[in-house]
Design a protein around this motif. Structure first.
Motif, PDB file in Angstrom:
ATOM      1  N   VAL A  83       9.225   8.174  -0.135  1.00 11.32           N
ATOM      2  CA  VAL A  83       9.349   9.027  -1.320  1.00 11.32           C
ATOM      3  C   VAL A  83       9.009  10.449  -0.893  1.00 11.32           C
ATOM      4  O   VAL A  83       7.910  10.701  -0.384  1.00 11.32           O
ATOM      5  N   ASP A  84       9.933  11.379  -1.070  1.00 14.44           N
ATOM      6  CA  ASP A  84       9.723  12.762  -0.676  1.00 14.44           C
ATOM      7  C   ASP A  84       9.175  13.567  -1.853  1.00 14.44           C
ATOM      8  O   ASP A  84       9.685  13.470  -2.977  1.00 14.44           O
ATOM      9  N   VAL A  85       8.146  14.372  -1.582  1.00 11.34           N
ATOM     10  CA  VAL A  85       7.504  15.163  -2.634  1.00 11.34           C
ATOM     11  C   VAL A  85       7.432  16.618  -2.176  1.00 11.34           C
ATOM     12  O   VAL A  85       6.618  16.965  -1.310  1.00 11.34           O
ATOM     13  N   PRO A  86       8.268  17.497  -2.726  1.00 11.35           N
ATOM     14  CA  PRO A  86       8.167  18.924  -2.388  1.00 11.35           C
ATOM     15  C   PRO A  86       6.829  19.507  -2.819  1.00 11.35           C
ATOM     16  O   PRO A  86       6.212  19.024  -3.779  1.00 11.35           O
ATOM     17  N   TYR A  87       6.391  20.547  -2.136  1.00 10.36           N
ATOM     18  CA  TYR A  87       5.086  21.169  -2.406  1.00 10.36           C
ATOM     19  C   TYR A  87       4.953  21.601  -3.858  1.00 10.36           C
ATOM     20  O   TYR A  87       3.887  21.474  -4.466  1.00 10.36           O
ATOM     21  N   SER A  88       6.051  22.078  -4.436  1.00 11.02           N
ATOM     22  CA  SER A  88       6.003  22.585  -5.807  1.00 11.02           C
ATOM     23  C   SER A  88       5.996  21.484  -6.855  1.00 11.02           C
ATOM     24  O   SER A  88       5.700  21.734  -8.028  1.00 11.02           O
ATOM     25  N   LYS A 114       6.882  11.354 -12.615  1.00 17.87           N
ATOM     26  CA  LYS A 114       8.025  11.091 -11.736  1.00 17.87           C
ATOM     27  C   LYS A 114       7.569  10.449 -10.425  1.00 17.87           C
ATOM     28  O   LYS A 114       8.233   9.561  -9.882  1.00 17.87           O
ATOM     29  N   LEU A 115       6.423  10.916  -9.915  1.00 12.09           N
ATOM     30  CA  LEU A 115       5.889  10.352  -8.684  1.00 12.09           C
ATOM     31  C   LEU A 115       5.516   8.888  -8.887  1.00 12.09           C
ATOM     32  O   LEU A 115       5.813   8.027  -8.051  1.00 12.09           O
ATOM     33  N   TYR A 116       4.870   8.590  -9.992  1.00  8.51           N
ATOM     34  CA  TYR A 116       4.502   7.201 -10.284  1.00  8.51           C
ATOM     35  C   TYR A 116       5.753   6.323 -10.388  1.00  8.51           C
ATOM     36  O   TYR A 116       5.794   5.200  -9.869  1.00  8.51           O
ATOM     37  N   GLU A 117       6.764   6.827 -11.051  1.00 16.50           N
ATOM     38  CA  GLU A 117       8.007   6.049 -11.177  1.00 16.50           C
ATOM     39  C   GLU A 117       8.623   5.799  -9.804  1.00 16.50           C
ATOM     40  O   GLU A 117       9.128   4.700  -9.524  1.00 16.50           O
ATOM     41  N   ALA A 118       8.555   6.787  -8.924  1.00 17.37           N
ATOM     42  CA  ALA A 118       9.169   6.666  -7.606  1.00 17.37           C
ATOM     43  C   ALA A 118       8.512   5.598  -6.748  1.00 17.37           C
ATOM     44  O   ALA A 118       9.170   4.981  -5.908  1.00 17.37           O
ATOM     45  N   ILE A 119       7.211   5.368  -6.948  1.00 20.23           N
ATOM     46  CA  ILE A 119       6.536   4.336  -6.152  1.00 20.23           C
ATOM     47  C   ILE A 119       6.449   3.006  -6.898  1.00 20.23           C
ATOM     48  O   ILE A 119       5.795   2.061  -6.434  1.00 20.23           O
ATOM     49  N   GLY A 120       7.092   2.919  -8.058  1.00 21.17           N
ATOM     50  CA  GLY A 120       7.094   1.676  -8.817  1.00 21.17           C
ATOM     51  C   GLY A 120       5.807   1.412  -9.562  1.00 21.17           C
ATOM     52  O   GLY A 120       5.412   0.258  -9.750  1.00 21.17           O
ATOM     53  N   ALA A 121       5.126   2.475  -9.988  1.00 19.49           N
ATOM     54  CA  ALA A 121       3.863   2.343 -10.730  1.00 19.49           C
ATOM     55  C   ALA A 121       4.066   2.840 -12.163  1.00 19.49           C
ATOM     56  O   ALA A 121       5.008   3.569 -12.453  1.00 19.49           O
ATOM     57  N   ARG A 122       3.179   2.436 -13.055  1.00 19.13           N
ATOM     58  CA  ARG A 122       3.280   2.866 -14.452  1.00 19.13           C
ATOM     59  C   ARG A 122       2.320   4.026 -14.716  1.00 19.13           C
ATOM     60  O   ARG A 122       1.179   4.026 -14.277  1.00 19.13           O
ATOM     61  N   ASP A 163       5.305  -3.623   4.148  1.00 18.77           N
ATOM     62  CA  ASP A 163       5.778  -3.363   2.786  1.00 18.77           C
ATOM     63  C   ASP A 163       5.182  -2.077   2.211  1.00 18.77           C
ATOM     64  O   ASP A 163       5.167  -1.868   0.994  1.00 18.77           O
ATOM     65  N   ALA A 164       4.700  -1.199   3.089  1.00 21.21           N
ATOM     66  CA  ALA A 164       4.104   0.063   2.631  1.00 21.21           C
ATOM     67  C   ALA A 164       5.167   1.008   2.088  1.00 21.21           C
ATOM     68  O   ALA A 164       6.333   0.978   2.497  1.00 21.21           O
ATOM     69  N   THR A 165       4.749   1.854   1.164  1.00 18.62           N
ATOM     70  CA  THR A 165       5.563   2.974   0.698  1.00 18.62           C
ATOM     71  C   THR A 165       4.958   4.252   1.257  1.00 18.62           C
ATOM     72  O   THR A 165       3.746   4.462   1.144  1.00 18.62           O
ATOM     73  N   LEU A 166       5.786   5.080   1.869  1.00 17.82           N
ATOM     74  CA  LEU A 166       5.330   6.352   2.417  1.00 17.82           C
ATOM     75  C   LEU A 166       5.674   7.457   1.442  1.00 17.82           C
ATOM     76  O   LEU A 166       6.845   7.641   1.081  1.00 17.82           O
ATOM     77  N   VAL A 167       4.685   8.200   0.999  1.00 16.68           N
ATOM     78  CA  VAL A 167       4.905   9.385   0.169  1.00 16.68           C
ATOM     79  C   VAL A 167       4.750  10.585   1.088  1.00 16.68           C
ATOM     80  O   VAL A 167       3.641  10.908   1.529  1.00 16.68           O
ATOM     81  N   TRP A 168       5.876  11.219   1.408  1.00 16.19           N
ATOM     82  CA  TRP A 168       5.907  12.308   2.400  1.00 16.19           C
ATOM     83  C   TRP A 168       5.952  13.635   1.644  1.00 16.19           C
ATOM     84  O   TRP A 168       6.920  13.959   0.977  1.00 16.19           O
ATOM     85  N   PRO A 218       0.839  -1.217   0.000  1.00 19.03           N
ATOM     86  CA  PRO A 218       0.000   0.000   0.000  1.00 19.03           C
ATOM     87  C   PRO A 218       0.863   1.252   0.000  1.00 19.03           C
ATOM     88  O   PRO A 218       2.023   1.243   0.438  1.00 19.03           O
ATOM     89  N   VAL A 219       0.301   2.329  -0.496  1.00 20.45           N
ATOM     90  CA  VAL A 219       0.965   3.633  -0.473  1.00 20.45           C
ATOM     91  C   VAL A 219       0.212   4.526   0.512  1.00 20.45           C
ATOM     92  O   VAL A 219      -1.018   4.645   0.430  1.00 20.45           O
ATOM     93  N   PHE A 220       0.931   5.137   1.438  1.00 16.60           N
ATOM     94  CA  PHE A 220       0.345   6.083   2.382  1.00 16.60           C
ATOM     95  C   PHE A 220       0.940   7.461   2.137  1.00 16.60           C
ATOM     96  O   PHE A 220       2.153   7.643   2.226  1.00 16.60           O
ATOM     97  N   VAL A 221       0.087   8.427   1.818  1.00 12.06           N
ATOM     98  CA  VAL A 221       0.527   9.809   1.685  1.00 12.06           C
ATOM     99  C   VAL A 221       0.493  10.442   3.076  1.00 12.06           C
ATOM    100  O   VAL A 221      -0.568  10.481   3.728  1.00 12.06           O
ATOM    101  N   VAL A 222       1.658  10.916   3.540  1.00 16.62           N
ATOM    102  CA  VAL A 222       1.781  11.458   4.894  1.00 16.62           C
ATOM    103  C   VAL A 222       2.493  12.812   4.820  1.00 16.62           C
ATOM    104  O   VAL A 222       2.836  13.300   3.754  1.00 16.62           O
ATOM    105  N   GLY A 223       2.742  13.387   5.992  1.00 13.75           N
ATOM    106  CA  GLY A 223       3.386  14.696   6.084  1.00 13.75           C
ATOM    107  C   GLY A 223       2.502  15.651   6.862  1.00 13.75           C
ATOM    108  O   GLY A 223       1.470  15.260   7.424  1.00 13.75           O
TER     109      GLY A 223
END
Length: 401
Positions: free
Chosen positions: A323-328, A340-348, A258-263, A108-113
């Protein structure tokens, strides 16, 4: 502070007589718990006694807020009722269908921050793919097995009425945090305990308690709710989101290893000011008076402590788990940032996703600009800089990367 909307004044006037039950919160709670238990098929609360008593504690403390308005007291009861009813339903469904607990919740992917750091936009962008599965608001309000088309329409209508009621009581909410019944929403609607009540009332004991408890059982219950929503349906990768997970990343990763955190990242001075403005909208609905300086102090403490706990948990995670995602990254040019975000989490990333992107970007924005100011809440940039010193060091690294 602006005066309360007329519909809110009328609602408090009509509900005024109900405020008396606040003097006996245990009696109110027993009635709620009994009715919720019936949704579970009178199976009792064996194994969930701690959960039930934790909600009794919450309602007791909520009732102590001397400035709680009649609408606020009804909201408190509704909060407890929804969580207990949903838990009872999940328990019953698992008892009737033991295979539910065998449903895998893989990667699973969890968007956090911090809140107000484009978590909603990021969640929406990640939810575009047909390979992904996000919980929709109407599902979160009453998680269940796949409903019939007729039942689905009823639940969506019920969710729309909840939103319509909130927007009627304070229209500003729609502009600051747009929501739709059929849109992706925060999974903390299903997490038993989060700081949400502190955005509606002054509950200092719950504030302290929130940082003292073990959240692993809560995340196990959260996983069971996802398993219910997945059972009998196509298996896809879960895309989940809530800033309130940030304080509990250790518990989250224990249950979802096995979660991926998108911060997501943003200047905390802007994030705190924006979030305090959102909390003020909720407080205006629930309380007779709102102490803006106290609101600012409360949420500066809550948010900074949450991030410090998140940073501590992050230090023990493998680099590839975050995976770190700046506001911009998405806000400035989503067409470039999304792939780029999709690539970072291993998605197409597909052409179909790209075609849906403008809608996702629009959905996260209100119809009017959201303006906010730290000083309104008795805070200064220096206050925030001091509270988030460790986080700002990380943010600087992210910006340089």
């Amino acid at each position: 502070m602006s005066s309360a909307p007329v519909p809110l004044k009328l609602a408090n006037l009509l509900l005024g007589p109900t405020l008396g039950s606040r003097r006996d919160p245990d009696r109110v709670f027993d009635r709620i718990a009994d009715r919720a238990g019936r949704v579970g098929g009178d199976r009792g609360w064996d194994g969930d006694e701690e959960l039930v008593e934790s909600f009794r504690f919450l309602l007791r403390e909520w009732a102590k807020d001397e400035d709680l308005a009649p609408v606020g007291w009804q909201s408190a009861q509704a909060h407890v009722r929804r969580h207990l009813t949903n838990r009872a339903r999940v328990r019953r469904l698992i008892a009737e269908n033991p295979a539910i607990e065998e449903e895998p919740v893989d990667r699973p992917v969890f968007v956090v921050g911090l809140p107000r750091t484009a978590t909603t936009l990021t969640h929406g962008v990640l939810s575009l793919s047909d390979d992904h599965r996000c919980p929709l608001l109407w599902e979160l309000l009453a998680p269940d097995l796949e409903p019939s088309p007729r039942e689905r329409r009823k639940r969506i209508t019920a969710a729309r009425r909840v939103l319509d009621g909130t927007h009627l009581l304070n229209p500003r909410f729609r502009d600051i945090h747009p929501m739709t019944a059929e849109g992706p929403e925060e999974c903390t609607f299903l997490l038993p305990h989060a700081p949400v009540p502190l955005s509606q009332a002054r509950i200092p004991a719950y504030h302290a308690w929130h940082f003292e408890r073990d959240f692993v059982p809560d995340y196990r219950r959260l996983k069971q709710a996802f398993q219910v929503l997945q059972y009998g349906r196509p298996r896809r990768r879960w895309i989940l989101k809530s800033p309130f997970h940030t304080a509990n990343l250790d518990a989250l990763m224990k249950v979802f290893p096995d979660a991926t955190l998108v911060w997501t990242h943003r200047d905390p001075a802007a994030a705190v000011a924006s979030f305090c403005s959102l909390v003020e909208v909720g407080m205006v609905i629930s309380r007779r008076e709102v102490d803006l300086r106290r609101l600012g102090a409360t949420w500066l403490d809550l948010l900074s402590r949450s991030v410090r706990r998140g940073l501590a948990a992050r230090a023990d995670l493998p680099r590839e788990a975050v995976v770190d995602v700046p506001y911009s990254s998405l806000g400035t040019d989503p067409a470039a940032g999304a792939p780029k975000l999709y690539e970072a989490i291993g998605a197409r990333w597909t052409e179909a996703d790209a075609a849906r992107l403008p809608e996702a970007a629009t959905r996260s924005k209100g119809s009017r600009p959201h303006r906010y100011d730290l000083a309104r809440y008795g805070l200064t940039p220096a206050d925030v800089e001091s509270a988030f010193a460790d986080y700002n060091a990380l943010r600087a690294e992210v910006d340089r990367a």
